[in-house]
Design a protein around this motif. Structure first.
Motif, PDB file in Angstrom:
ATOM      1  N   THR A   2      19.665  29.456  35.818  1.00 45.69           N
ATOM      2  CA  THR A   2      20.780  29.191  36.717  1.00 45.69           C
ATOM      3  C   THR A   2      21.795  30.317  36.651  1.00 45.69           C
ATOM      4  OG1 THR A   2      20.505  26.808  36.406  1.00 45.69           O
ATOM      5  CG2 THR A   2      22.622  27.566  37.253  1.00 45.69           C
ATOM      6  N   VAL A   3      22.186  30.818  37.815  1.00 50.26           N
ATOM      7  CA  VAL A   3      23.198  31.869  37.846  1.00 50.26           C
ATOM      8  C   VAL A   3      24.554  31.263  37.517  1.00 50.26           C
ATOM      9  CG1 VAL A   3      23.723  31.634  40.318  1.00 50.26           C
ATOM     10  CG2 VAL A   3      24.056  33.820  39.181  1.00 50.26           C
ATOM     11  N   LYS A   4      25.350  31.970  36.766  1.00 52.42           N
ATOM     12  CA  LYS A   4      26.710  31.519  36.479  1.00 52.42           C
ATOM     13  C   LYS A   4      27.571  31.737  37.712  1.00 52.42           C
ATOM     14  CE  LYS A   4      26.618  32.570  31.495  1.00 52.42           C
ATOM     15  NZ  LYS A   4      25.295  33.224  31.455  1.00 52.42           N
ATOM     16  N   LEU A   5      28.604  30.909  37.849  1.00 54.44           N
ATOM     17  CA  LEU A   5      29.534  31.028  38.962  1.00 54.44           C
ATOM     18  C   LEU A   5      30.950  31.216  38.449  1.00 54.44           C
ATOM     19  CD1 LEU A   5      28.275  28.264  41.421  1.00 54.44           C
ATOM     20  CD2 LEU A   5      27.966  30.743  41.631  1.00 54.44           C
ATOM     21  N   GLY A   6      31.643  32.207  38.994  1.00 57.88           N
ATOM     22  CA  GLY A   6      33.040  32.443  38.667  1.00 57.88           C
ATOM     23  C   GLY A   6      33.898  32.247  39.897  1.00 57.88           C
ATOM     24  N   LEU A   7      35.194  32.010  39.672  1.00 57.69           N
ATOM     25  CA  LEU A   7      36.130  31.798  40.774  1.00 57.69           C
ATOM     26  C   LEU A   7      37.354  32.691  40.595  1.00 57.69           C
ATOM     27  CD1 LEU A   7      36.822  30.039  43.318  1.00 57.69           C
ATOM     28  CD2 LEU A   7      38.149  28.593  41.753  1.00 57.69           C
ATOM     29  N   GLY A   8      37.797  33.325  41.688  1.00 59.51           N
ATOM     30  CA  GLY A   8      39.024  34.099  41.662  1.00 59.51           C
ATOM     31  C   GLY A   8      40.241  33.190  41.620  1.00 59.51           C
ATOM     32  N   LEU A   9      41.169  33.480  40.724  1.00 59.53           N
ATOM     33  CA  LEU A   9      42.393  32.688  40.580  1.00 59.53           C
ATOM     34  C   LEU A   9      43.399  33.059  41.670  1.00 59.53           C
ATOM     35  CD1 LEU A   9      42.773  32.894  36.710  1.00 59.53           C
ATOM     36  CD2 LEU A   9      42.377  30.795  38.038  1.00 59.53           C
ATOM     37  N   PRO A  10      44.314  32.145  42.003  1.00 57.55           N
ATOM     38  CA  PRO A  10      45.310  32.417  43.052  1.00 57.55           C
ATOM     39  C   PRO A  10      46.392  33.374  42.567  1.00 57.55           C
ATOM     40  CG  PRO A  10      45.706  30.252  42.082  1.00 57.55           C
ATOM     41  CD  PRO A  10      44.416  30.761  41.494  1.00 57.55           C
ATOM     42  N   GLN A  11      46.476  34.544  43.197  1.00 59.21           N
ATOM     43  CA  GLN A  11      47.479  35.552  42.835  1.00 59.21           C
ATOM     44  C   GLN A  11      48.346  35.974  44.004  1.00 59.21           C
ATOM     45  OE1 GLN A  11      44.087  38.026  40.876  1.00 59.21           O
ATOM     46  NE2 GLN A  11      45.970  38.898  40.072  1.00 59.21           N
ATOM     47  N   MET A  12      48.074  35.476  45.209  1.00 61.39           N
ATOM     48  CA  MET A  12      48.707  36.017  46.408  1.00 61.39           C
ATOM     49  C   MET A  12      49.958  35.232  46.788  1.00 61.39           C
ATOM     50  SD  MET A  12      45.230  36.947  48.456  1.00 61.39           S
ATOM     51  CE  MET A  12      44.053  38.099  47.741  1.00 61.39           C
ATOM     52  N   LYS A  13      50.635  35.716  47.825  1.00 64.99           N
ATOM     53  CA  LYS A  13      51.996  35.251  48.110  1.00 64.99           C
ATOM     54  C   LYS A  13      52.077  33.805  48.587  1.00 64.99           C
ATOM     55  CE  LYS A  13      51.927  37.328  52.749  1.00 64.99           C
ATOM     56  NZ  LYS A  13      52.590  38.310  53.638  1.00 64.99           N
ATOM     57  N   GLN A  14      50.974  33.203  49.060  1.00 67.03           N
ATOM     58  CA  GLN A  14      51.040  31.825  49.542  1.00 67.03           C
ATOM     59  C   GLN A  14      51.009  30.802  48.399  1.00 67.03           C
ATOM     60  OE1 GLN A  14      48.370  33.866  49.803  1.00 67.03           O
ATOM     61  NE2 GLN A  14      46.533  32.801  50.507  1.00 67.03           N
ATOM     62  N   ARG A  65      50.106  42.313  50.076  1.00 68.89           N
ATOM     63  CA  ARG A  65      51.548  42.547  50.064  1.00 68.89           C
ATOM     64  C   ARG A  65      52.216  41.984  48.808  1.00 68.89           C
ATOM     65  NH1 ARG A  65      53.714  44.482  54.768  1.00 68.89           N
ATOM     66  NH2 ARG A  65      52.267  44.540  56.548  1.00 68.89           N
ATOM     67  N   SER A  66      51.591  41.018  48.187  1.00 72.34           N
ATOM     68  CA  SER A  66      52.129  40.460  46.940  1.00 72.34           C
ATOM     69  C   SER A  66      50.970  39.929  46.115  1.00 72.34           C
ATOM     70  CB  SER A  66      53.123  39.332  47.237  1.00 72.34           C
ATOM     71  OG  SER A  66      53.588  38.751  46.035  1.00 72.34           O
ATOM     72  N   VAL A  67      50.682  40.599  45.002  1.00 75.71           N
ATOM     73  CA  VAL A  67      49.587  40.194  44.109  1.00 75.71           C
ATOM     74  C   VAL A  67      50.148  40.080  42.697  1.00 75.71           C
ATOM     75  CG1 VAL A  67      47.336  40.800  43.164  1.00 75.71           C
ATOM     76  CG2 VAL A  67      47.857  41.324  45.557  1.00 75.71           C
ATOM     77  N   ALA A  68      50.027  38.914  42.110  1.00 71.16           N
ATOM     78  CA  ALA A  68      50.612  38.669  40.785  1.00 71.16           C
ATOM     79  C   ALA A  68      49.925  39.512  39.710  1.00 71.16           C
ATOM     80  CB  ALA A  68      50.492  37.190  40.433  1.00 71.16           C
ATOM     81  N   ASP A  69      50.681  39.831  38.676  1.00 75.84           N
ATOM     82  CA  ASP A  69      50.153  40.596  37.547  1.00 75.84           C
ATOM     83  C   ASP A  69      48.905  39.915  36.981  1.00 75.84           C
ATOM     84  OD1 ASP A  69      50.872  42.700  35.241  1.00 75.84           O
ATOM     85  OD2 ASP A  69      50.162  40.838  34.326  1.00 75.84           O
ATOM     86  N   PRO A  70      47.831  40.652  36.788  1.00 78.55           N
ATOM     87  CA  PRO A  70      46.574  40.016  36.370  1.00 78.55           C
ATOM     88  C   PRO A  70      46.614  39.397  34.979  1.00 78.55           C
ATOM     89  CG  PRO A  70      46.354  42.417  36.431  1.00 78.55           C
ATOM     90  CD  PRO A  70      47.657  42.098  37.078  1.00 78.55           C
ATOM     91  N   LEU A  71      47.242  40.053  34.010  1.00 78.75           N
ATOM     92  CA  LEU A  71      47.220  39.512  32.651  1.00 78.75           C
ATOM     93  C   LEU A  71      48.139  38.301  32.513  1.00 78.75           C
ATOM     94  CD1 LEU A  71      46.972  42.657  30.363  1.00 78.75           C
ATOM     95  CD2 LEU A  71      45.170  41.271  31.406  1.00 78.75           C
TER      96      LEU A  71
END
Length: 309
Positions: A2-14, A65-71
């Protein structure tokens, strides 16, 4: 397998970061996602001195236009989860002081119980370099090499010492140490980058540009690894930037990972067939809010697992 699945966390202005990052991270882990990921964009130039990815005339998307700091985003997710791995896809190496980044990652890994994955690259934006990098744009490859060296030195046994082009660490005790060796993943967008990956990295982090392109690049990377005598397996996490729509998109016109849940699931299943270890699906850009992100991510996960992948 089974392939692992990852999800991008919410970092944008909305998104409401303090509320939505922990909530989405928790929901994704409960849904069954194996990993949670962040990316790095530090500014939105107006006007830009170059196009997106350095391509002449290609506009930067408004979502940058607005991306939160990754760490900071990963730290919020770490406190809300227990199992999911926490990855960067990717940090731009020359925008960071290597020693300080190494310590931040070690601290996060120690606090999270050994769940951090470092995806790191050279970047392409001259505007970002002008704002934040102490390294000339022309030396970005060397900056990446040195960052990897410094990280592995700092994460290793004391006393730590290092002498490089941009960094000097006199013999010293440096802590905390990560809970385990943090894996380093790299893109491979050129022959030189491919050699760096084969010689120095634990994994490959390609973008999802279509099944045939992925399969061809993966075959070439395996051939290069054999030529250079690499014996360890190269882990592969594919990054898929999705553009979700409630209604299906005409198949003749759509790009990979654009369209309805069913279309996105079909693309995930097809890319998994190349034999990769994991696919990171980043849905956040076209979502109205965190509630929609959680719901669509759950539908995608159920669809992929329902397809037997």
């Amino acid at each position: 397998m089974t392939v692992k699945l990852g999800l991008g966390l919410p970092q944008m202005k909305q998104y409401d970061l303090g509320r939505d990052v922990p909530a989405v991270a928790r929901a994704a882990e409960e849904t069954g996602y194996d990993s949670l990921w962040v990316f790095e964009r530090i500014l939105f130039p107006t006007p830009a001195t170059q196009g997106l990815f350095g391509i002449e005339g290609l506009p930067w998307p408004d979502q940058y236009r607005s991306v939160a700091d990754p760490l900071v985003t990963l730290a919020l997710a770490a406190g809300a989860t227990e199992r999911a791995r926490l990855g960067t896809s990717v940090l731009v190496a020359p925008l960071h002081v290597p020693f300080q980044l190494a310590r931040s990652l070690a601290t996060l890994d120690a606090a999270a119980g050994g769940r951090v994955v470092l995806g790191v690259g050279t970047g392409w934006s001259k505007d970002e370099y002008a704002a934040a990098s102490l390294v000339p744009f022309a030396r970005r490859g060397r900056a990446l090499d040195e960052l990897i060296d410094v990280c592995r030195a700092v994460w290793g046994p004391d006393p730590v010492s290092y002498e490089g082009e941009f960094t000097r660490i006199a013999p010293a005790e440096v802590g905390p140490k990560p809970a385990r060796p943090i894996p380093v993943y790299l893109p491979a967008n050129s022959p030189r980058a491919a050699r760096r990956l084969v010689d120095r990295a634990d994994g490959w982090m390609p973008g999802a540009t279509g099944v045939e392109a992925l399969a061809s690049a993966w075959a070439g990377l395996r051939e290069l690894a054999a030529e250079r005598g690499r014996e360890r397996a190269i882990a592969v996490t594919v990054r898929a930037n999705a553009r979700y729509s409630a209604k299906p998109v005409d198949e003749a016109e759509r790009a990979p990972f654009q369209g309805s849940v069913e279309q996105i699931v079909a693309d995930l299943v097809a890319h998994a067939g190349v034999g990769v270890d994991e696919i990171l699906i980043d849905l956040q850009g076209t979502m109205r809010d965190a509630s929609e992100l959680v719901d669509v991510a759950a539908e995608v996960h159920a669809g992929v697992r329902g397809a037997g992948v």
